[in-house]
Design a protein around this motif. Structure first.
Motif: not given
Length: 257
Positions: A94-95, A98, A160, A163
């Motif tokens: 997920t990072d 982002k 997500v 974000k």
């Protein structure tokens, strides 16, 4: 049948749309429907284009695709295809998604399911500008699996989405395979918006991911058809038109701020 899209007049001339859905779900929408509706092509052509996405969906490659408008011309938007998320700790981090939203990941980067991208990677964009960012986040989910999404997947997708929300990026859900969850819709696709079953699935998506029902677009995929279908194309084009409009609004808001 086609779609008219006006290119943005500011610093961004091509809008970027990303769709991190379930593994394989994006292929259902993009390969078997979107290109057919846009280009007046037969399903045979659409399926050939779907085959070109297989490497992206299996190697977790970040690949951006243009959509042809007419010979020598493309629509002023692109789709970034990524393999999506998986449960069990595999799939794209997920990072990384982002960072992709923020424009830090360049086209052609291969996502590593073990660790996210680092600033030292040659595919890392340290100073992204508006045109490098994602302008609309699209989750592509099959209607026949909405009820069985596990909690880990839901958590990843909500993370997500939140974000994207914090960045002001619009979010849309395209719900595919609606004909597989409602016999009435399978027999008559025009009943899609009056079907209680489809409405229930849309509400399940909304409750699970926090996206309003008005931003969820049910569509049918081409399967065994050898020719295009007007109702199928209208649904796909309606979803795509709204996605592009949302992306364009985001770009204009960012340029005005």
């Amino acid at each position: 049948m086609g779609i008219e899209v006006q290119g943005n007049k500011g610093s961004v001339t091509i809008m970027s749309i990303v769709a991190p859905g379930f593994h394989g779900a994006l292929r259902d929408f993009s390969g078997n429907g979107r290109f057919s509706a846009l280009q007046d092509s037969t399903i045979e052509t659409a399926l050939k284009m779907a085959d070109s996405l297989i490497s992206a969906l299996t190697t977790e490659l970040c690949k951006t695709y243009k959509v042809r408008n007419r010979p020598g011309s493309f629509f002023p938007f692109t789709f970034t295809d990524i393999a999506g998320m998986h449960s069990g700790g595999i799939g794209i981090k997920t990072d990384d998604i982002k960072k992709l939203l923020n424009g830090h990941i360049k086209d052609g980067y291969t996502f590593n399911p073990v660790k996210p991208i680092t600033k030292e990677d040659p595919k890392y964009n340290k100073n992204p500008i508006l045109k490098d960012r994602i302008h609309c986040l699209v989750a592509v989910l099959p209607a026949n699996t909405v009820s069985v999404i596990d909690e880990e997947m839901i958590w990843q997708m909500r993370e997500v989405r939140e974000k994207a929300r914090d960045l002001g990026i619009p979010q849309v859900i395209v719900m595919t395979k609606v004909d597989e969850v409602c016999p009435l819709v399978k027999d008559n696709l025009q009943k899609i918006y009056t079907s209680k079953k489809i409405k229930q699935k849309m509400e399940e998506c909304s409750n699970s991911l926090g996206v309003p029902v008005s931003y969820i677009y049910p569509v049918k995929n081409y399967h065994e058809e050898h020719t295009t279908n007007t109702t199928v194309d209208i649904l796909i084009l309606d979803a795509l038109k709204n996605i592009v409009n949302f992306a364009n609004d985001y770009v204009e808001d960012q340029e005005d701020s």
